[in-house]
Design an enzyme around this catalytic site. Structure first.
Site, PDB file in Angstrom:
ATOM      1  N   SER A 238      28.287  26.652 -21.455  1.00  0.00           N
ATOM      2  CA  SER A 238      27.559  26.052 -22.567  1.00  0.00           C
ATOM      3  C   SER A 238      27.769  24.546 -22.515  1.00  0.00           C
ATOM      4  CB  SER A 238      28.066  26.606 -23.898  1.00  0.00           C
ATOM      5  OG  SER A 238      29.335  26.048 -24.167  1.00  0.00           O
ATOM      6  N   LYS A 239      27.157  23.875 -23.461  1.00  0.00           N
ATOM      7  CA  LYS A 239      27.228  22.408 -23.478  1.00  0.00           C
ATOM      8  C   LYS A 239      28.672  21.900 -23.460  1.00  0.00           C
ATOM      9  CE  LYS A 239      23.081  20.254 -25.079  1.00  0.00           C
ATOM     10  NZ  LYS A 239      22.277  20.865 -26.122  1.00  0.00           N
ATOM     11  N   ARG A 240      29.576  22.669 -24.049  1.00  0.00           N
ATOM     12  CA  ARG A 240      30.978  22.263 -24.078  1.00  0.00           C
ATOM     13  C   ARG A 240      31.534  22.022 -22.680  1.00  0.00           C
ATOM     14  NH1 ARG A 240      34.138  26.280 -25.123  1.00  0.00           N
ATOM     15  NH2 ARG A 240      32.468  27.798 -25.043  1.00  0.00           N
TER      16      ARG A 240
END
Ligand code: GLU
Length: 469
Positions: A238-240
């Site tokens: 994910s973006k994390r």
């Protein structure tokens, strides 16, 4: 032998992300390896979430990755007539029926099933009612009530689904919109797709799709469900975990061939080999070597592989790739020979094209001043002015500054001053590049050429003299 036909069917509800790109790549590789066809289909039936910007972003990413398609792009929103025709086939063969149960009724059935300890499902109330078409009717598929549906997955092996867990799912909503699993099957049948490689988040859809193939009397494609791509902490990417969009990697200076090499290795292997050219991937890819466990996306590994690809690429291949980054820094870099020389010195020193453009900056600056403060303080001292002037005098006498020719000039300055090479080279480096870190001094002098070198040496002498006055 039957022609292999694969497909990539993204939903345009966002950019092309890493996982999607890997799915596209596997399908592309398999098609190319088998001289087959690779079809691009845009699954845009979710009109609320689909956007033209996403469609454009997907095309842009596919082009950057050089995953060319042989057919399409098809758009599902342009194929409704075909879906209606296939719905009619299901109705005519008795494999589908109209259902007028309200949402509340269906919800109550689901609750009841759960209370009885089974999966929430529609209870088949309208199955045998023979209802006609009406405004509020959905069309449901008549799922088998007993037995099993087996997904023969080339990656995961056989996955067995009990038909009792499968309800009569909706294939067309009351507003006339055909549902996802139905349109995918109609598309895959009519586009002649015989190999479906997709993310394993779709495994649950596959038994439904298999039932639809059977009802439509069409042969099943080969299915392969690829495990997800995870971040370093083993949770779903994910973006994390950094950038998700494929084109962000282009903008960070990765080469498309390095990126696809990394994507391919993320879930597929060929012995211990890490570095693959595009051609090697096409030759060596195989469905059976796709791993069963999730791939872990590691930017450091990608960067290391990118450095290897930059090293392996020719100057001619790198030039158009690095050009946009140089332009982004305001250098027009119009002289191809000069650019080739510049890249030649940075080739083995750059992990990304961004690093390469940063490294090339000094070559293109009109004036390398202001110098890096520490470097100037340490190396551009009053006594250095004489060394730089003597070297400039030697260079002046030479027709060009080819690496071999320069050596003699340095030697003579060493004799004149009694200084070792290092003591001369560092001030020269600062004078020519503005810093103490650069490609080898001889190579950069050759690339800069006589005029620039003399200008920069003189500017450094001026700098030293004005600082001392
Ligand atoms: N449109 C689906 C997605 O973007 C792909 C469906 C499929 O491969 O069958 O996840």
């Amino acid at each position: 032998m039957e022609t292999i036909v694969t497909r990539f069917p993204p939903s345009p509800t966002g950019y092309l992300h890493v996982g999607g790109a890997r799915t596209a790549l596997f399908n592309w590789l398999y098609a190319r390896q088998n001289n087959g066809k690779f079809v691009l289909r845009i699954e845009d039936t979710d009109t609320v979430r689909s956007t033209q910007a996403s469609v454009d972003a997907i095309f842009e990413a596919m082009r950057w990755l050089e995953l060319d398609w042989d057919e399409g792009p098809y758009f599902q929103t342009q194929r409704f007539d075909l879906y209606r025709e296939y719905l009619q086939k299901l109705l005519d063969s008795g494999d589908a029926y109209y259902c007028t149960c309200t949402q509340q009724e269906v919800e109550a059935m689901r609750q009841k099933a759960m209370a009885e300890g089974s999966k929430p499902k529609y209870d088949g109330r309208c199955r045998e009612r023979g209802l006609p078409k009406s405004d509020n009717a959905v069309i449901r598929f008549k799922s088998p009530l007993v037995g099993t549906t087996v997904v023969e997955d080339v990656i995961k092996g056989n996955i067995v689904f009990q038909n009792t867990e499968q309800d009569d799912f909706v294939v067309c909503r009351s507003d006339g919109a055909p549902t996802y699993n139905f349109v995918v099957v109609v598309d895959d049948i009519t586009m002649g797709i015989n190999t479906v490689i997709r993310g394993d988040d779709h495994v649950m859809n596959t038994p439904k799709q298999i039932l639809l193939y059977r009802a439509l009397q069409s042969p099943l494609p080969v299915f392969g469900h690829v495990p997800m791509v995870l971040g370093k902490d083993k949770t779903r990417l994910s973006k994390r975990h950094g950038a998700m969009s494929v084109t962000a990697y282009r903008d960070m200076g990765y080469l498309p061939d390095a990126f696809i090499n990394y994507l391919a290795r993320l879930g597929w292997s060929h012995g211990d080999q890490e570095f693959f050219t595009r051609q090697e991937l096409v030759e060596k890819f195989s469905l059976k070597n796709i791993g069963k466990s999730a791939g872990v996306f590691d930017t450091d590994k990608l960067t290391a592989l990118n450095a290897d690809h930059i090293r392996a690429a020719s100057v001619r291949q790198l030039a158009p790739r690095v050009l946009p980054f140089l332009r982004g820094k305001g250098h027009d870099a119009a002289d191809d020979d000069y650019l080739a020389g510049v890249i030649g010195t940075l080739h083995t020193r750059s992990k990304t094209l961004v690093e390469m453009a940063d490294g090339a900056h000094f070559y293109y600056r009109e004036d390398v001043r202001p110098y890096d403060g520490k470097a100037a303080k340490k190396f551009l001292k009053p006594e250095t002015a004489r060394v730089l002037t003597l070297l400039a005098e030697q260079f002046e006498k030479l027709a060009d500054l080819a690496e071999k020719t320069q050596e003699g000039a340095f030697k003579r300055v060493m004799d004149q001053t009694g200084l070792g090479f290092g003591k001369i080279a560092q001030p020269v480096r600062v004078a020519l590049t503005g810093t103490t870190v650069s490609p080898g001094i001889f190579e950069l002098i050759e690339v800069l050429g006589k005029a620039r070198v003399l200008n920069r040496l003189k500017a450094a002498v001026d700098f030293i003299e004005s600082a001392g006055s």
